[in-house]
Design an enzyme around this catalytic site. Sequence first.
Site, mmCIF file in Angstrom:
data_model
loop_
_atom_site.group_PDB
_atom_site.id
_atom_site.type_symbol
_atom_site.label_atom_id
_atom_site.label_comp_id
_atom_site.label_asym_id
_atom_site.label_seq_id
_atom_site.Cartn_x
_atom_site.Cartn_y
_atom_site.Cartn_z
ATOM 1 N N HIS A 1 41.469 34.009 42.950
ATOM 2 C CA HIS A 1 42.018 34.844 41.869
ATOM 3 C C HIS A 1 41.426 36.229 41.790
ATOM 4 O O HIS A 1 41.801 36.994 40.900
ATOM 5 C CB HIS A 1 41.800 34.163 40.516
ATOM 6 C CG HIS A 1 42.751 33.054 40.244
ATOM 7 N ND1 HIS A 1 43.982 33.253 39.674
ATOM 8 C CD2 HIS A 1 42.663 31.733 40.482
ATOM 9 C CE1 HIS A 1 44.612 32.090 39.556
ATOM 10 N NE2 HIS A 1 43.833 31.149 40.051
ATOM 11 N N LYS B 1 45.946 42.656 27.064
ATOM 12 C CA LYS B 1 45.265 41.917 28.135
ATOM 13 C C LYS B 1 43.779 41.981 27.836
ATOM 14 O O LYS B 1 43.356 42.715 26.943
ATOM 15 C CB LYS B 1 45.562 42.543 29.503
ATOM 16 C CG LYS B 1 45.372 44.060 29.539
ATOM 17 C CD LYS B 1 45.771 44.674 30.876
ATOM 18 C CE LYS B 1 47.241 44.766 31.129
ATOM 19 N NZ LYS B 1 47.725 43.936 32.215
ATOM 20 N N ARG B 2 42.980 41.236 28.586
ATOM 21 C CA ARG B 2 41.535 41.350 28.430
ATOM 22 C C ARG B 2 41.117 42.809 28.546
ATOM 23 O O ARG B 2 41.718 43.579 29.305
ATOM 24 C CB ARG B 2 40.813 40.516 29.509
ATOM 25 C CG ARG B 2 40.930 39.016 29.296
ATOM 26 C CD ARG B 2 40.254 38.585 28.026
ATOM 27 N NE ARG B 2 38.823 38.751 28.103
ATOM 28 C CZ ARG B 2 37.933 37.774 27.919
ATOM 29 N NH1 ARG B 2 38.335 36.558 27.625
ATOM 30 N NH2 ARG B 2 36.647 38.025 28.000
ATOM 31 N N LYS C 1 41.022 47.319 34.246
ATOM 32 C CA LYS C 1 42.371 47.339 33.669
ATOM 33 C C LYS C 1 42.694 48.681 33.010
ATOM 34 O O LYS C 1 43.828 48.965 32.674
ATOM 35 C CB LYS C 1 42.529 46.185 32.671
ATOM 36 C CG LYS C 1 42.545 44.796 33.353
ATOM 37 C CD LYS C 1 42.662 43.673 32.327
ATOM 38 C CE LYS C 1 42.653 42.277 32.912
ATOM 39 N NZ LYS C 1 43.970 41.835 33.443
ATOM 40 N N THR D 1 50.094 38.587 35.104
ATOM 41 C CA THR D 1 51.287 37.853 34.692
ATOM 42 C C THR D 1 51.844 38.473 33.415
ATOM 43 O O THR D 1 53.032 38.323 33.129
ATOM 44 C CB THR D 1 50.989 36.360 34.443
ATOM 45 O OG1 THR D 1 49.846 36.256 33.586
ATOM 46 C CG2 THR D 1 50.750 35.610 35.740
ATOM 47 N N LYS E 1 55.836 38.934 32.025
ATOM 48 C CA LYS E 1 56.369 38.591 30.702
ATOM 49 C C LYS E 1 57.098 39.778 30.098
ATOM 50 O O LYS E 1 58.199 39.656 29.544
ATOM 51 C CB LYS E 1 55.222 38.204 29.752
ATOM 52 C CG LYS E 1 54.421 36.999 30.177
ATOM 53 C CD LYS E 1 53.124 36.909 29.347
ATOM 54 C CE LYS E 1 52.136 35.971 29.990
ATOM 55 N NZ LYS E 1 50.774 36.091 29.417
HETATM 56 C C1 LIG Z 1 49.629 36.421 29.990
HETATM 57 C C2 LIG Z 1 48.358 36.435 29.261
HETATM 58 C C3 LIG Z 1 47.224 37.009 29.842
HETATM 59 C C4 LIG Z 1 47.247 37.681 31.198
HETATM 60 O O1 LIG Z 1 47.611 39.035 31.015
HETATM 61 P P1 LIG Z 1 47.435 40.120 32.188
HETATM 62 O O2 LIG Z 1 48.130 41.327 31.649
HETATM 63 O O3 LIG Z 1 48.129 39.568 33.386
HETATM 64 O O4 LIG Z 1 45.989 40.314 32.380
HETATM 65 C C5 LIG Z 1 46.049 37.008 29.131
HETATM 66 N N1 LIG Z 1 45.980 36.463 27.895
HETATM 67 C C6 LIG Z 1 47.053 35.927 27.295
HETATM 68 C C7 LIG Z 1 46.918 35.363 25.935
HETATM 69 C C8 LIG Z 1 48.276 35.884 27.958
HETATM 70 O O5 LIG Z 1 49.335 35.326 27.355
#
Ligand SMILES: *Cc1c(COP(=O)(O)O)cnc(C)c1O
Length: 818
Positions: free
Chosen positions: A362, A553-554, A559, A661, A665
Amino acid sequence: MPKSEATTPQDAAALSEAILRKLTYDLGKSRAGARDRDWFMATALAVRDRMVDRWLTQLRASYETGKKQVYYLSLEFLIGRLLRDCISNLGLNQEVAAALASLGVDFEQVRQAEPDAALGNGGLGRLAACFMESMASLGIPAFGYGIRYEHGLFRQLVREGWQREYPEDWLTFGNPWEYARPEIAHDIGFGGSVEAVAVSELRVRHVWHPAETVQAVAYDTPVVGWRGRHVNTLRLWSARAIDPLKLEAFNFGDHVGALADRMRQESICKVLYPSDETPAGQELRLRQEYFFASAALQDLVRRHLRVYGDLRSLPEKVAIQLNDTHPAIAIAELMRICVDQHDIAWDEAWEITRGCISYTNHTLLPEALESWPVPLMERLLPRHMQIIYLINAHHLDSVRHAHPEDGRLLSSVSLIEEGHGRRVRMGHLAFIGSHKVNGVSALHSELLKQTVFADFHALSPGRIVNKTNGITFRRWLHQANPGLTGLLTEALGPEVLDRPSLLPGLVPQAEDAGFRGRFAAVKRANKEALASVIRHQLDLRVDPGALFDVQIKRIHEYKRQLLNILETVALYDAIRAQPMKDWVPRVKIFAGKAAASYHRAKLIIKLAHDVARVVNSDPTLRGALKLAFLPNYNVSLAELIVPAADLSEQISTAGMEASGTGNMKLALNGALTIGTLDGANVEILEHVGAENIHIFGLTTEQVAAHRAAGTRGEAAVAASPRLGEVLEALESGVFSPDEPDRYRGLVASLRGDDYFLVSADFDHYWEAQRAVDARWRDPAAWQRAAVLNTAHMGWFSSDRTIAEYAEDIWRVPVAHTA
Ligand SMILES: *Cc1c(COP(=O)(O)O)cnc(C)c1O
């Protein structure tokens, strides 16, 4: 025809009766005294009943018919709430709503009473949850194995702009989805010694005598797939001390001491990701990894032996997927079970192990590649350390054989890192113990071959494959965005719910102003819902007509939330300089948690709040710019924000995001992406087309070249007066008058090393944002691109990803096609 469209009054009546019975006889509550939480429990229990028969029948059938089982080992499952998911997959949406309405209860309130199960940090854990749902939807018999953490990811509160962490307690009021299985328990050993017992002239058997033993106890959650056709099991392990109490000590009055051992042993499943800042924290993490990997293997080996009687058929009947290296110790554990416990010869045991196991990588970040100090491994898992040495000896022999006298190669592919203190490299162990190793996007898989696993790739070409991540459309489209889902079924027929490959049927509709208008109306309604939450949570009014620019995101330097905040400040300066220009009104929306010990990330959260305070209260902007940071990002908050986004920020330093991911979404829900050529953004670009996405910034190769040349931030700052002004404002304390030096260190790193290339990418990012503005000014063009994003995102369904794993890695058939 989906069952939900054929609601009969009898269905709803039967359900309301079932819910009332659960409330009365399982919870012991009267209707009058019941609160939302009680209604949630009663409803969940009634819904769970609808899965159980199928679950038990299918479990039994999969053994009787000798089907291959998939075991997905993951230290994290970021599940979120399950009520709407189960109801929707069972086709009971209307029945449940009607049943609750007949009881005078509001479904939405009941739904929100469910705690958000946050047994994961972010993308990796959420992927595991999406995969569980897709495996059930495709009818692949599978178990997920993980840890039943008492406390999931911390709850984030923000006080005066600073993140504070509080324990999360999802289990406090009970978990209606799980079945406790106190009778399914495996002994997990730690420490002790290894005895070599001669069993013949030629053979010794190794017997491990652990110094301490903890039990892993199973808790099972049924995972129901789309249309309720198949139900799998998520089996989470909880730690139980074998001796709950030292009775003698207790009776002599040492009440706390009598419980101390138990507390220590059961601490294994107390928290997700214990802080690794102390040696005790590191040891607990390793204990967690071995605890769940060993429980999983003992469990699946026992099941296999019960059905087939012999471990030699394991690779034919079992596929074990390691989600990252956290469960990699499973490789040594399976060798131990084969060799020490079942007298299988080493070479055959190795074939069995490699035949079953595969590994998903990952991350390319070197600091995230796990390794454990040899002394810690020797102390905690002495037999496994011996086995790892032996695996390494065989491995290095074969490398030496093929490449004599290549000392560099030998030390590069060794399982043991010799530098500063000897360490076991878990990524290397996972690589050689697997028949397939996969990356999670096309770019990431290529970079695996070129960087971290380059030498391994040369030794075993073909071992590394790509499986681009996906998301389950049930949760991230059907459930999170019923408005858009309704529009899609209207336009494309209800089959689109089963076949995302039909989504390109929208392409002609993108030219239809009427359709675009309905698409825009759905987005508008979702934005109004989000605006209302922003008003209530932050006491901030935002205009649902503005462009909702979302980065969720985190919080991590790679990022680059910082890049987004700097652009916000630059935009703020520009608007104040020309307040009468027709600026595109924007709302910058952020959400995300920083690791508790990651000080720079927490400072970035503080900066977002400092900028928000200044920007949101400046009347000269006349609403052209707002910044909202929503606290406690989790799956439920994502489900609210994703359908309301116009613009999706995917702006990581190229080469650093494995896949992402969140990007999927958001694009699926009709947001346009502004992003770098990183992770799965590259494939999103290929699918939606260059004219429907805003790509900017340095490429992976250019990033590498910058770093190799030691290019510093000063040059980029000198070339960009706009960035220069922003940095000077931060340095002089414009946004932190209470502590003018607060951001000096941050700015110094942007002028200096600028490792994440924030300064270097700033001007490109600014230009890309202005191109976004230009498109927004032409609503037809924007809506057209938004529709086309949804139309072309079908490939990113996790059903597609799982079908690829099934075919190329697990070699299991798919029962239901996506
Ligand atoms: C989808 C998701 C992530 C991953 O987000 P990225 O933008 O791909 O880092 C992290 N936390 C939650 C709660 C999510 O639903």
